[in-house]
Scaffold this active site. Structure first.
Site, PDB file in Angstrom:
ATOM      1  N   GLU A 148       0.816  -1.229   0.000  1.00 32.15           N
ATOM      2  CA  GLU A 148       0.000   0.000   0.000  1.00 32.15           C
ATOM      3  C   GLU A 148       0.842   1.268   0.000  1.00 32.15           C
ATOM      4  O   GLU A 148       0.557   2.208   0.743  1.00 32.15           O
ATOM      5  CB  GLU A 148      -0.968  -0.027   1.189  1.00 32.15           C
ATOM      6  CG  GLU A 148      -1.864  -1.254   1.168  1.00 32.15           C
ATOM      7  CD  GLU A 148      -2.738  -1.400   2.410  1.00 32.15           C
ATOM      8  OE1 GLU A 148      -2.800  -0.469   3.225  1.00 32.15           O
ATOM      9  OE2 GLU A 148      -3.361  -2.472   2.562  1.00 32.15           O
ATOM     10  N   GLU A 254      -6.158 -10.735  -1.156  1.00 34.98           N
ATOM     11  CA  GLU A 254      -6.925 -10.538   0.083  1.00 34.98           C
ATOM     12  C   GLU A 254      -8.427 -10.445  -0.214  1.00 34.98           C
ATOM     13  O   GLU A 254      -9.144  -9.639   0.388  1.00 34.98           O
ATOM     14  CB  GLU A 254      -6.464  -9.258   0.797  1.00 34.98           C
ATOM     15  CG  GLU A 254      -4.975  -9.189   1.043  1.00 34.98           C
ATOM     16  CD  GLU A 254      -4.530  -7.969   1.858  1.00 34.98           C
ATOM     17  OE1 GLU A 254      -5.390  -7.267   2.434  1.00 34.98           O
ATOM     18  OE2 GLU A 254      -3.318  -7.719   1.916  1.00 34.98           O
TER      19      GLU A 254
HETATM   20  O1  G3I Z   1      -3.871  -9.399  18.896  1.00 29.66           O
HETATM   21  C1  G3I Z   1      -4.326  -8.215  19.565  1.00 29.66           C
HETATM   22  C2  G3I Z   1      -4.930  -8.558  20.858  1.00 29.66           C
HETATM   23  O2  G3I Z   1      -3.923  -9.071  21.683  1.00 29.66           O
HETATM   24  C3  G3I Z   1      -5.565  -7.304  21.446  1.00 29.66           C
HETATM   25  O3  G3I Z   1      -6.235  -7.634  22.625  1.00 29.66           O
HETATM   26  C4  G3I Z   1      -6.568  -6.681  20.466  1.00 29.66           C
HETATM   27  C5  G3I Z   1      -7.158  -5.379  20.987  1.00 29.66           C
HETATM   28  O4  G3I Z   1      -7.489  -4.535  19.912  1.00 29.66           O
HETATM   29  O5  G3I Z   1      -5.892  -6.400  19.292  1.00 29.66           O
HETATM   30  C6  G3I Z   1      -5.362  -7.556  18.662  1.00 29.66           C
HETATM   31  O6  G3I Z   1      -4.719  -7.175  17.517  1.00 29.66           O
HETATM   32  C7  G3I Z   1      -5.529  -6.748  16.433  1.00 29.66           C
HETATM   33  C8  G3I Z   1      -5.273  -7.691  15.266  1.00 29.66           C
HETATM   34  O7  G3I Z   1      -5.938  -7.241  14.114  1.00 29.66           O
HETATM   35  C9  G3I Z   1      -5.704  -9.138  15.562  1.00 29.66           C
HETATM   36  O8  G3I Z   1      -7.073  -9.201  15.721  1.00 29.66           O
HETATM   37  C10 G3I Z   1      -5.161  -5.341  16.074  1.00 29.66           C
HETATM   38  O9  G3I Z   1      -5.570  -4.458  17.113  1.00 29.66           O
HETATM   39  C11 G3I Z   1      -5.813  -4.949  14.756  1.00 29.66           C
HETATM   40  O10 G3I Z   1      -5.323  -3.677  14.349  1.00 29.66           O
HETATM   41  C12 G3I Z   1      -5.472  -5.966  13.705  1.00 29.66           C
HETATM   42  O11 G3I Z   1      -6.142  -5.600  12.510  1.00 29.66           O
HETATM   43  C13 G3I Z   1      -5.594  -6.131  11.319  1.00 29.66           C
HETATM   44  C14 G3I Z   1      -5.263  -4.997  10.366  1.00 29.66           C
HETATM   45  O12 G3I Z   1      -4.837  -5.513   9.116  1.00 29.66           O
HETATM   46  C15 G3I Z   1      -4.143  -4.111  10.916  1.00 29.66           C
HETATM   47  O13 G3I Z   1      -2.938  -4.831  11.063  1.00 29.66           O
HETATM   48  C16 G3I Z   1      -6.626  -7.067  10.700  1.00 29.66           C
HETATM   49  O14 G3I Z   1      -6.798  -8.210  11.541  1.00 29.66           O
HETATM   50  C17 G3I Z   1      -6.148  -7.517   9.314  1.00 29.66           C
HETATM   51  O15 G3I Z   1      -7.168  -8.250   8.671  1.00 29.66           O
HETATM   52  C18 G3I Z   1      -5.820  -6.291   8.475  1.00 29.66           C
HETATM   53  O16 G3I Z   1      -5.299  -6.758   7.250  1.00 29.66           O
HETATM   54  C19 G3I Z   1      -5.013  -5.782   6.250  1.00 29.66           C
HETATM   55  C20 G3I Z   1      -3.805  -6.270   5.480  1.00 29.66           C
HETATM   56  O17 G3I Z   1      -2.739  -6.524   6.351  1.00 29.66           O
HETATM   57  C21 G3I Z   1      -3.385  -5.263   4.399  1.00 29.66           C
HETATM   58  N1  G3I Z   1      -4.509  -4.963   3.530  1.00 29.66           N
HETATM   59  C22 G3I Z   1      -5.743  -4.534   4.209  1.00 29.66           C
HETATM   60  C23 G3I Z   1      -6.170  -5.578   5.254  1.00 29.66           C
HETATM   61  C24 G3I Z   1      -7.468  -5.197   5.907  1.00 29.66           C
HETATM   62  O18 G3I Z   1      -7.335  -3.999   6.632  1.00 29.66           O
END
Ligand code: G3I
Length: 347
Positions: A148, A254
């Site tokens: 991105e 994705e």
């Molecule tokens: O694992 C922690 C947990 O320990 C904590 O209690 C909780 C509280 O918020 O957060 C958990 O982590 C989260 C993680 O997902 C696992 O669920 C993060 O806050 C959250 O920001 C994270 O979101 C991910 C996001 O990317 C940001 O990294 C999404 O799962 C994931 O599907 C999303 O994926 C992205 C791709 O990497 C790039 N393209 C877009 C796509 C969708 O946004």
């Protein structure tokens, strides 16, 4: 080391809903088909693990190889989540896509607040890449090196990486990743570039210039987070064709399609979701440079979009039952296979 779950038993729910799993159908079309995976359901829920192992031939750790998971503090590497996924994939004969090295999101605070100068940050990035490459030596097929990096208007996105590493950081990142992992195919991955538009024009120009400079980029990833607007298959096809002419593989990395504002009864909405996903698969099958199709999760319950309930964006529902979209993908792969064998079939 994290437990690697091996699936030997075949209880009823672990049988393929299609006559043959999607990965077999895809293999016959020269395609890998995959999903993003998370460690918790993988280790805790045998049904999740069974579907992942049975249906898919390539796995992306959804978050576990992002920077904060791998190196939450300077020099402190934590691998348990990524290990769980990579070991599972390898044990089940699946390919692995590492995701992701340089992204403007999921950057740990120690880097954001670190006041590193260019040279120091270059060295931190290279070290990080070497650590990932060494940990999973021989186990990665693809690596989303830069994610991105282009904004919707076609300019380079204003990120910490751009500001601190400089305008040539994308080429440098591919070069460093290649030095760390010479046998891994390196990918530029982005969203909103599926049809010709300012963003995809800019990515096209970027990739063309990387190729012209012999920067080791092997593939372009089109994330395919589908929104309420219907993607135009003709435009997708035209866009794929021009990228293919650059000599890179094309990946759908994705894919998901939330029910969102799709209209009608629940059945009608699921049918529309299936039609739209099918349309994308059909285009993929018409472009030989497309080598990989991945969904952003296994089942609706574990989708990132399920934070809003009932978006149901994936192929399997919250009880791991295949949805109309699953059958549409299976049928597209089967029909195209029949058509490839026999020009009369599939007309
Ligand atoms: O694992 C922690 C947990 O320990 C904590 O209690 C909780 C509280 O918020 O957060 C958990 O982590 C989260 C993680 O997902 C696992 O669920 C993060 O806050 C959250 O920001 C994270 O979101 C991910 C996001 O990317 C940001 O990294 C999404 O799962 C994931 O599907 C999303 O994926 C992205 C791709 O990497 C790039 N393209 C877009 C796509 C969708 O946004």
């Amino acid at each position: 080391m994290a437990t690697t779950l091996m699936l030997n038993a075949s209880p009823a729910w672990a049988q393929s809903p299609a006559a043959r799993p999607l990965q077999e159908l895809a293999a016959q079309r020269g395609l890998l088909i995959g999903a993003a995976a998370a460690p918790r359901p993988l280790l805790d829920d045998q049904r999740y693990a069974a579907v992942l192992a049975r249906e898919f031939s390539i796995v992306t750790p959804e978050n576990a190889l992002k920077w904060p998971w791998v190196q939450p503090d300077p020099g402190r590497f934590t691998w348990q989540d990524a290990d769980a996924i990579v070991h599972f994939a390898v044990a089940h004969g699946q390919k692995v896509r590492a995701h992701t090295a340089l992204w403007h999101l999921a950057v740990p605070a120690w880097i954001v607040d670190g006041r590193y100068d260019t040279v120091a940050l270059q060295s931190i990035v290279q070290q990080h890449m070497r650590a990932v490459a060494q940990r999973y030596a021989g186990q990665l097929t693809y690596w989303d090196v830069v994610n991105e990096a282009v904004a919707d208007d076609g300019r380079l996105r204003d990120t910490l990486w751009l500001r601190k590493l400089g305008r040539d950081y994308i080429a440098q990142a591919f070069t460093w990743a290649h030095q760390a992992a010479p046998n891994v195919k390196l990918v530029y991955n982005d969203y909103g570039a599926e049809e010709p538009n300012a963003k995809s024009d800019a990515i096209y120009a970027l990739v063309r210039s990387l190729k012209a400079r012999r920067v080791p980029i092997a593939a372009v990833g089109f994330q395919m987070h589908l929104g309420p607007r219907r993607l135009d298959p003709q435009k997708l096809y035209a866009n794929f064709q021009r990228f293919a002419r650059l000599g890179v593989e094309l990946h759908v990395t994705e894919m998901d399609l939330p029910l969102g504002k799709l209209e009608g009864t629940p059945e009608q909405r699921l049918a529309e979701q299936a039609r739209r996903i099918r349309a994308v698969i059909d285009v993929c099958l018409a472009v030989p440079a497309v080598k990989v199709i991945q969904f952003w999760g296994v089942d609706d319950n574990h989708s990132w979009l399920n934070r809003e309930k009932q978006q149901s964006p994936l192929l399997f529902d919250t009880r791991y039952q295949p949805k109309p979209a699953y059958w549409a993908v299976a049928e597209a792969l089967t029909r195209h296979h029949a058509a490839a064998d026999d020009p009369e079939a599939g007309n």
